[in-house]
Write an enzyme that holds these catalytic residues in place. Structure first.
Site, short mmCIF file in Angstrom:
data_model
loop_
_atom_site.label_atom_id
_atom_site.label_comp_id
_atom_site.label_asym_id
_atom_site.label_seq_id
_atom_site.Cartn_x
_atom_site.Cartn_y
_atom_site.Cartn_z
N CYS A 150 -22.38 -21.43 -44.28
CA CYS A 150 -22.09 -22.58 -43.40
C CYS A 150 -20.67 -23.10 -43.63
O CYS A 150 -20.35 -23.60 -44.72
CB CYS A 150 -23.12 -23.68 -43.65
SG CYS A 150 -22.74 -25.26 -42.87
N CYS A 174 -20.40 -26.85 -44.25
CA CYS A 174 -20.92 -27.15 -45.59
C CYS A 174 -19.82 -27.01 -46.64
O CYS A 174 -19.74 -27.79 -47.60
CB CYS A 174 -22.07 -26.22 -45.94
SG CYS A 174 -23.54 -26.44 -44.90
#
Length: 371
Positions: free
Chosen positions: A297, A300
């Site tokens: 991600c 993230c």
């Protein structure tokens, strides 16, 4: 260094530019020292989060201290019978080693009779002289000491009366007159409980109306003092019990807090570990921020350094990080459909969420719920 690590580093550097106070937190002290060694100037620290927590801890301690204070109030007593203590030199006492002859006994009885006549006429000082002479003649007579003690009561000399009453009781432990005189004298000095005990003993040995009348004056005060003592003894025991419970709770909280790593992000590797950490946070009433992430991600990687910074800034909150690919059962339990995703849990209940790498909303909600 692979491209993912480089992206994370870029995200961290960008965050440091926007919030340089992160460099003053323990996890990143090594980076601050590196920058300073290269000639960089680090802006002053902003510790508002820590200061607020310290102030809250101080207020809690002060509150606990004030709650435990016990201030004894005065007991309202009837002190109308109390007199000023007498400090006269002690009257002459008899010599108990002297052998008392029949002649001495008769002479002592004659002096006692003269004392009774003086008492009847209200001449108490003269009565004391006659009784002192009688005691000298017969120092082994409890009744003579008790009689002189009763005259000292009439003269409002309680200390002298107590000395004579003690002497009478040493000779005869069942001297009703000795207990009566000492009880009345102690009442004159405001020794209500001691007076009550003496007068009750005297009453049991040889009751008279004067003893009954004195008990009516003494017992209310003695009972008030006893009730006062019991009340504050109970309060002191309750205080000691609260203190023990407080210390026990502090130890338990310290043990619980020790597994929560203040100021750090805790990596979660199983669903059971997640439950343990959430239960520990709930037990000591701390906010837990549950961060679901994934290695693939991109957002993230940007928000992860921010999450670490916030953990250092709010050390009394619990920051938990879960990789959804590593701990799939936890991700399923929390119905994770996208990452990054943040859940705010307090006292075992979900109180808020943030979806996406919105660092402004993330810190705002931490500040809101961590207080």
């Amino acid at each position: 260094m692979d491209s993912e690590k480089i992206e994370e580093l870029k995200g961290f550097v960008q965050h440091c530019k926007q919030n340089p106070s992160v460099l003053h937190t323990p996890p990143f002290s090594f980076f601050k020292l590196f920058l300073q060694s290269m000639g960089a100037q680090i802006p002053p620290s902003e510790n508002s989060g820590r200061d607020n927590e310290k102030n809250q801890d101080t207020k809690q301690f002060q509150s606990e201290t004030l709650d435990e204070e016990i201030v004894e109030s005065d007991v309202e007593l009837d002190n109308s019978y109390i007199v000023e203590p007498d400090n006269d030199p002690p009257e002459k006492m008899g010599d108990p080693s002297v052998e008392v002859t029949e002649e001495n006994q008769e002479a002592a009885q004659l002096s006692k009779a003269k004392a009774n006549e003086a008492i009847s006429d209200g001449n108490f000082i003269e009565a004391i002289d006659h009784l002192t002479e009688a005691i000298t003649l017969n120092p082994k007579s409890a009744i003579l000491y008790a009689s002189r003690a009763s005259v000292f009561i009439k003269l409002k000399k309680p200390n002298a009366a107590i000395r004579d009453a003690d002497a009478a009781l040493q000779i005869n432990a069942d001297s009703a007159k000795g207990y009566k005189a000492r009880g009345m004298a102690r009442a004159m000095l405001g020794l209500w409980e001691e007076a009550s005990r003496d007068l009750h003993v005297a009453s049991n040995l040889d009751f008279d109306e004067e003893i009954g009348s004195m008990l009516k004056k003494v017992e209310p005060n003695a009972k008030k003092i006893e009730e006062h003592r019991r009340k504050y003894e109970r309060m002191r025991k309750e205080k000691a019990s609260r203190k023990i419970e407080l210390e026990k709770k502090k130890r338990q909280d310290a043990e619980t807090a020790s597994i929560l790593k203040d100021g750090e992000v805790i990596g979660i590797h199983s669903a059971s570990e997640l439950k343990i950490k959430l239960n520990a946070a709930s037990k000591i009433s701390r906010l837990a921020i549950l961060y679901f992430t994934a290695t693939w991600c991109g957002p993230c990687r940007v928000i992860s350094p921010v999450f670490s910074t916030l953990a250092a800034k709010y050390p009394k909150a619990v920051f938990l990080k879960v990789d959804i690919d590593e701990v799939k059962d936890a991700a399923a339990e929390w119905n994770i459909s996208s990452v990054p995703c943040f859940f705010f849990v307090k006292n075992g209940k979900e109180v808020d969420t943030v979806v996406g790498a919105d660092k402004t909303s993330l810190e705002k909600k931490i500040a809101q719920h961590a207080g």
